[in-house]
Scaffold this motif. Structure first.
Motif, PDB file in Angstrom:
ATOM      1  N   THR A 246      85.742 -66.459  17.041  1.00  0.00           N
ATOM      2  CA  THR A 246      85.039 -66.500  18.194  1.00  0.00           C
ATOM      3  C   THR A 246      83.816 -64.984  17.609  1.00  0.00           C
ATOM      4  O   THR A 246      84.481 -63.995  17.268  1.00  0.00           O
ATOM      5  N   ASP A 247      82.682 -65.479  17.813  1.00  0.00           N
ATOM      6  CA  ASP A 247      81.575 -64.464  17.472  1.00  0.00           C
ATOM      7  C   ASP A 247      81.282 -63.592  18.570  1.00  0.00           C
ATOM      8  O   ASP A 247      81.803 -63.615  19.473  1.00  0.00           O
ATOM      9  N   GLU A 248      80.601 -62.590  18.212  1.00  0.00           N
ATOM     10  CA  GLU A 248      79.960 -61.461  19.487  1.00  0.00           C
ATOM     11  C   GLU A 248      79.410 -62.170  20.658  1.00  0.00           C
ATOM     12  O   GLU A 248      79.749 -61.709  21.760  1.00  0.00           O
ATOM     13  N   GLN A 249      78.803 -63.288  20.417  1.00  0.00           N
ATOM     14  CA  GLN A 249      78.184 -63.901  21.494  1.00  0.00           C
ATOM     15  C   GLN A 249      79.284 -64.777  22.286  1.00  0.00           C
ATOM     16  O   GLN A 249      78.832 -65.503  23.447  1.00  0.00           O
ATOM     17  N   GLY A 250      80.604 -64.801  21.909  1.00  0.00           N
ATOM     18  CA  GLY A 250      81.523 -65.574  22.616  1.00  0.00           C
ATOM     19  C   GLY A 250      81.825 -66.962  22.037  1.00  0.00           C
ATOM     20  O   GLY A 250      82.514 -67.840  22.723  1.00  0.00           O
ATOM     21  N   ASP A 251      80.775 -67.494  21.188  1.00  0.00           N
ATOM     22  CA  ASP A 251      81.050 -68.816  20.579  1.00  0.00           C
ATOM     23  C   ASP A 251      82.113 -68.981  19.555  1.00  0.00           C
ATOM     24  O   ASP A 251      82.467 -68.092  18.823  1.00  0.00           O
ATOM     25  N   THR A 252      82.723 -69.940  19.669  1.00  0.00           N
ATOM     26  CA  THR A 252      83.817 -70.226  18.748  1.00  0.00           C
ATOM     27  C   THR A 252      83.511 -71.220  17.781  1.00  0.00           C
ATOM     28  O   THR A 252      82.771 -72.158  18.279  1.00  0.00           O
TER      29      THR A 252
END
Length: 331
Positions: A246-252
Motif C-alpha cells: 500500500t503506497d502513501e496514497q492508500g493504493d494497493t
C-alpha cells in the motif's frame, strides 16, 4: 567394530602367537593320530573304542583361539571416527524480516513458516551451543546475544516484525560483531569457539544496491571467510511469490517477490559455507535438521576397542563352557 587405525599397533604381534597356537594344535592332533596308528592294533582299537571322537572336539579350542584373536586386536587399540556433540560453538541465526516475507506462497506466510522452523532449529541444537538471533530488513538488530537459553531465542523469534528493504550485508556484519563480542567475553588462552552464521532470506539485497559495496553482502561474506566463520544461506520461498504493498496514497499494488537464489548462493560460496533452498515449511525443517547435524556434532578419532574386547571375552568363555560340556575338561 573397526580396523581403521590402532593406537598401539605393536600389540598386533600377539596375533602371531595365536597363529602359532593354531599350528601347534594342528601338529599335536596329527601327531596323536600317527602315534595311535603306530602303537595300536586297529582291530583291538575298534573293539575298545568303537566311537571315535567327532569334529566337535575341536570346537572349544577353536572358540578360544578366535577369542584370543579378538583380544589381541583389542590390545592394539583400534580407533574409529566418532560423532560427539559440540560443547563449545556459536551459531547466529539471521532472519530476513523484509516485507517480502509476508508472501503467502509458503503457507501460511514465509515469515510464519520461518518462525516455526526457527524454533524447531533452536530446540534441536545440542545444549552446549550458544545460539543468537539477528533480524534484518533495512537495518539489522541483535535480538538475542549468543546464549544456551533456547527459550530466549524462541521468544524473540515469535516477536519478529516486518519492515521495509533488505540489508543483507549489515545483517552479516552484525552477526559477526556479536560473535566477536562473545569471544572477547569468554577470553582465556584457548582459541575462540567455532562459529557459524545461518542466514535465511527470500530476496535480493536492496541496501546498498551493490553487494560488493563496503557494507554489501559479498563484502561481508569475504570478511566472514577471513575470520573462519562460514555462512550457511537458505533461500526461502518460490519464484511466484507476491505481496500487496500500500503506497502513501492508500493504493494497493501487488508486487512480485521471487526468491533470489544466485546472490544467496554466492554469499555461501564466498564465505566457505553451504547453500540451501526451501519452498515449504517441511523443506525448511529438513534444511535445519541437516544444519543441526553439521553444526551440533564433530567427528573425532576415538577408542573402538570395547567391541573387540567383549567379543574376545565371550569367545574365550564359550570355549571353556563348551569344553566342560563336551569333554568334562578344559582343552
Amino acid at each position: 567394530m573397526s580396523l581403521s587405525g590402532f593406537s598401539a599397533p605393536w600389540w598386533l604381534l600377539f596375533l602371531l602367537v595365536v597363529v602359532g597356537l593354531v599350528v601347534a594344535y594342528v601338529w599335536a592332533q596329527r601327531r596323536r593320530v600317527r602315534n595311535t596308528l603306530r602303537f595300536t592294533n586297529l582291530e583291538l582299537l575298534e573293539r575298545v573304542a568303537p566311537a571315535r571322537p567327532g569334529r566337535l572336539r575341536h570346537l572349544p579350542t577353536a572358540l578360544m583361539l578366535v577369542g584370543l584373536l579378538f583380544l589381541g586386536i583389542a590390545l592394539a587399540g583400534p580407533t574409529s571416527d566418532q560423532r560427539v556433540p559440540r560443547n563449545r560453538a556459536t551459531v547466529m541465526l539471521v532472519v530476513d524480516v523484509s516485507l517480502s516475507m509476508e508472501a503467502t506462497d509458503v503457507e501460511p506466510t514465509r515469515l510464519a513458516a520461518a518462525q516455526e522452523a526457527g524454533k524447531q532449529f533452536a530446540d534441536g541444537l545440542t545444549p552446549g551451543i550458544n545460539l543468537g538471533l539477528v533480524a534484518f530488513a533495512g537495518t539489522a538488530s541483535v535480538l538475542v546475544s549468543p546464549t544456551v537459553d533456547r527459550d530466549a531465542t524462541k521468544s524473540a523469534i515469535d516477536r519478529l516484525q516486518l519492515a521495509e528493504r533488505t540489508a543483507t550485508g549489515e545483517a552479516i556484519f552484525t552477526a559477526m560483531q556479536s560473535i566477536d563480542t562473545l569471544a572477547a567475553v569468554l577470553g582465556g588462552s584457548d582459541a575462540a569457539p567455532p562459529a557459524r552464521i545461518v542466514l535465511l532470506s527470500d530476496g535480493k539485497q536492496t541496501v546498498p544496491d551493490d553487494p560488493d559495496d563496503p557494507r554489501g553482502g559479498y563484502t561481508a561474506a569475504r570478511e566472514a571467510e577471513a575470520k573462519g566463520i562460514p555462512i550457511s544461506t537458505i533461500s526461502f520461498g518460490t519464484s511466484f511469490g507476491t505481496v500487496d504493498i500500500t503506497d502513501e496514497q492508500g493504493d494497493t499494488q501487488r508486487v512480485a517477490v521471487p526468491v533470489d537464489d544466485p546472490s544467496l548462493e554466492e554469499i555461501a560460496n564466498l564465505s566457505g559455507g553451504s547453500f540451501f533452498t526451501a519452498s515449504s515449511l517441511e523443506e525448511l525443517t529438513e534444511v535445519y535438521d541437516t544444519l543441526e547435524e553439521q553444526i551440533g556434532f564433530e567427528t573425532t578419532r576415538g577408542d573402538a576397542s570395547r567391541p573387540w574386547l567383549i567379543a574376545g571375552v565371550l569367545f574365550v568363555t564359550a570355549g571353556f563352557v563348551t569344553a566342560l560340556s563336551l569333554r568334562q575338561r578344559v582343552p
